[in-house]
Design an enzyme around this catalytic site. Structure first.
Site, PDB file in Angstrom:
ATOM      1  N   ASP A 174       0.424   0.428  -4.357  1.00 53.60           N
ATOM      2  CA  ASP A 174      -0.254  -0.845  -4.538  1.00 53.60           C
ATOM      3  C   ASP A 174      -0.854  -0.950  -5.940  1.00 53.60           C
ATOM      4  O   ASP A 174      -1.797  -1.692  -6.172  1.00 53.60           O
ATOM      5  CB  ASP A 174      -1.357  -1.020  -3.480  1.00 53.60           C
ATOM      6  CG  ASP A 174      -2.326   0.156  -3.437  1.00 53.60           C
ATOM      7  OD1 ASP A 174      -2.079   1.140  -4.150  1.00 53.60           O
ATOM      8  OD2 ASP A 174      -3.316   0.094  -2.698  1.00 53.60           O
ATOM      9  N   LYS A 204       8.180   9.702  -8.587  1.00 52.03           N
ATOM     10  CA  LYS A 204       8.792  10.721  -7.728  1.00 52.03           C
ATOM     11  C   LYS A 204      10.255  10.400  -7.427  1.00 52.03           C
ATOM     12  O   LYS A 204      10.926  11.172  -6.743  1.00 52.03           O
ATOM     13  CB  LYS A 204       7.988  10.924  -6.450  1.00 52.03           C
ATOM     14  CG  LYS A 204       7.972   9.795  -5.457  1.00 52.03           C
ATOM     15  CD  LYS A 204       7.121  10.211  -4.242  1.00 52.03           C
ATOM     16  CE  LYS A 204       7.127   9.170  -3.131  1.00 52.03           C
ATOM     17  NZ  LYS A 204       6.457   7.917  -3.506  1.00 52.03           N
ATOM     18  N   LYS A 218       7.554   1.077   2.021  1.00 54.30           N
ATOM     19  CA  LYS A 218       8.275   0.157   1.121  1.00 54.30           C
ATOM     20  C   LYS A 218       9.705   0.598   0.865  1.00 54.30           C
ATOM     21  O   LYS A 218      10.624  -0.227   0.864  1.00 54.30           O
ATOM     22  CB  LYS A 218       7.542   0.050  -0.222  1.00 54.30           C
ATOM     23  CG  LYS A 218       6.243  -0.702  -0.184  1.00 54.30           C
ATOM     24  CD  LYS A 218       5.596  -0.758  -1.547  1.00 54.30           C
ATOM     25  CE  LYS A 218       5.396   0.611  -2.141  1.00 54.30           C
ATOM     26  NZ  LYS A 218       4.545   1.491  -1.320  1.00 54.30           N
ATOM     27  N   LYS A 247       0.828  -1.201   0.000  1.00 60.56           N
ATOM     28  CA  LYS A 247       0.000   0.000   0.000  1.00 60.56           C
ATOM     29  C   LYS A 247       0.868   1.258   0.000  1.00 60.56           C
ATOM     30  O   LYS A 247       1.915   1.302   0.639  1.00 60.56           O
ATOM     31  CB  LYS A 247      -0.902  -0.006   1.239  1.00 60.56           C
ATOM     32  CG  LYS A 247      -1.750   1.238   1.427  1.00 60.56           C
ATOM     33  CD  LYS A 247      -2.568   1.131   2.700  1.00 60.56           C
ATOM     34  CE  LYS A 247      -3.323   2.431   2.990  1.00 60.56           C
ATOM     35  NZ  LYS A 247      -2.398   3.559   3.300  1.00 60.56           N
TER      36      LYS A 247
END
Length: 282
Positions: free
Chosen positions: A126, A39, A13, A8
């Site tokens: 996700d 990004k 992450k 998510k």
């Protein structure tokens, strides 16, 4: 070994990926981390700055692959981890899968794709439909980062479905879940009981994990940036060693080349019923 890290959006992450990359490097492996997010900040805590992206470099060279050298796109990071940022298409246009494909194509042209023991793809949020599922085409294992909440487990279930679908045509397996910064794991345990898959690690709710991202340093590097007062220094060393051991444990599990699983995700109705029943009982 090629790893693709999903979860998510905002679940941590990149922080998890960077620390796993260093843990693998500390185990003697040559590691390349590829950020797959427009990004382009996946590798920020490894390099200390926003490195130029593959797509920007290709564009500047009019997509003449022969004019690009490894040092144009691969940057050294903390702990000996090399870093690449794929970049992304303009907002509302283009395809993330195309960018990942061009990144892999260029790295193969440079023979860089074959020079690493571990290649880790850190993938945007996700989003596992279409282009951003592309790293699963190249990965041996998928790793899902989650927490103990419904939204993150809903995303995890969707990612599990993508792994199952990709495994039809690729030698892909789910290595397992990583619970990130959570004080409880009851919903995680409830989910993996209903949808069997390994749990590689559950990291406790420790503030240093969040702070490391804010400071732009990995937890391993933070151990080298300590106060001068010996009592405080020793306390910080012990705390950081405690946290880093979680990532080293994950690395050790991955290096055994586990069998992994092809998950059988729950339907949306099954998942809502499973977790709603839990909430009704507490």
């Amino acid at each position: 070994m090629k790893l693709a890290v999903y979860g998510k959006g905002g679940i941590g992450k990149s922080t998890t990926s960077c620390n796993i990359s260093i843990a693998l490097a500390k185990r003697g492996k040559k590691v390349l981390q590829i950020g797959c997010d427009p990004k382009h900040d996946s590798t920020f805590t490894l390099t200390g700055f926003l490195i130029p992206t593959i797509i920007d470099t290709l564009s500047a060279k009019d997509y003449h692959y022969e004019d690009i050298w490894p040092e144009d796109v691969i940057y050294g990071g903390y702990g000996g981890v090399d870093c690449v940022e794929a970049g992304g298409p303009p907002a509302g246009a283009g395809c993330g899968g195309y960018v990942v494909g061009e990144t892999v194509k260029l790295l193969k042209e440079l023979n860089a794709f074959f020079e690493y023991d571990i290649i880790l793809f850190d993938v945007l949020g996700d989003v596992v439909c279409g282009g951003f599922a592309a790293p699963l085409n190249y990965a041996d294992y998928c790793i899902i980062v989650t927490d103990n909440g419904f939204d993150a487990l809903f995303a995890a279930n969707r990612i599990a479905a993508s792994v199952r679908e990709k495994a039809r045509t690729h030698p892909l397996r789910l290595a397992g879940l990583i619970g990130n910064r959570t004080s409880k794991r009851d919903l995680i345990d409830k989910y993996v009981f209903a949808c069997p898959m390994p749990v590689l690690e559950v990291l406790p709710l420790i503030e240093e994990i969040r702070v490391s991202r804010v400071k732009g340093k990995t937890l391993f590097e933070m151990s080298n940036s300590l106060p001068t007062d010996n009592s405080i220094k020793n306390a910080v060393i012990n705390q950081n060693d405690y946290i880093c051991n979680f990532y080293l444990n994950i690395a050790d599990q991955l290096l055994t080349e586990p069998e992994g699983v092809i998950p059988r995700e729950l339907s949306d109705k099954e998942l809502f019923t499973l977790l709603s029943d839990f909430y009704l009982k507490v």
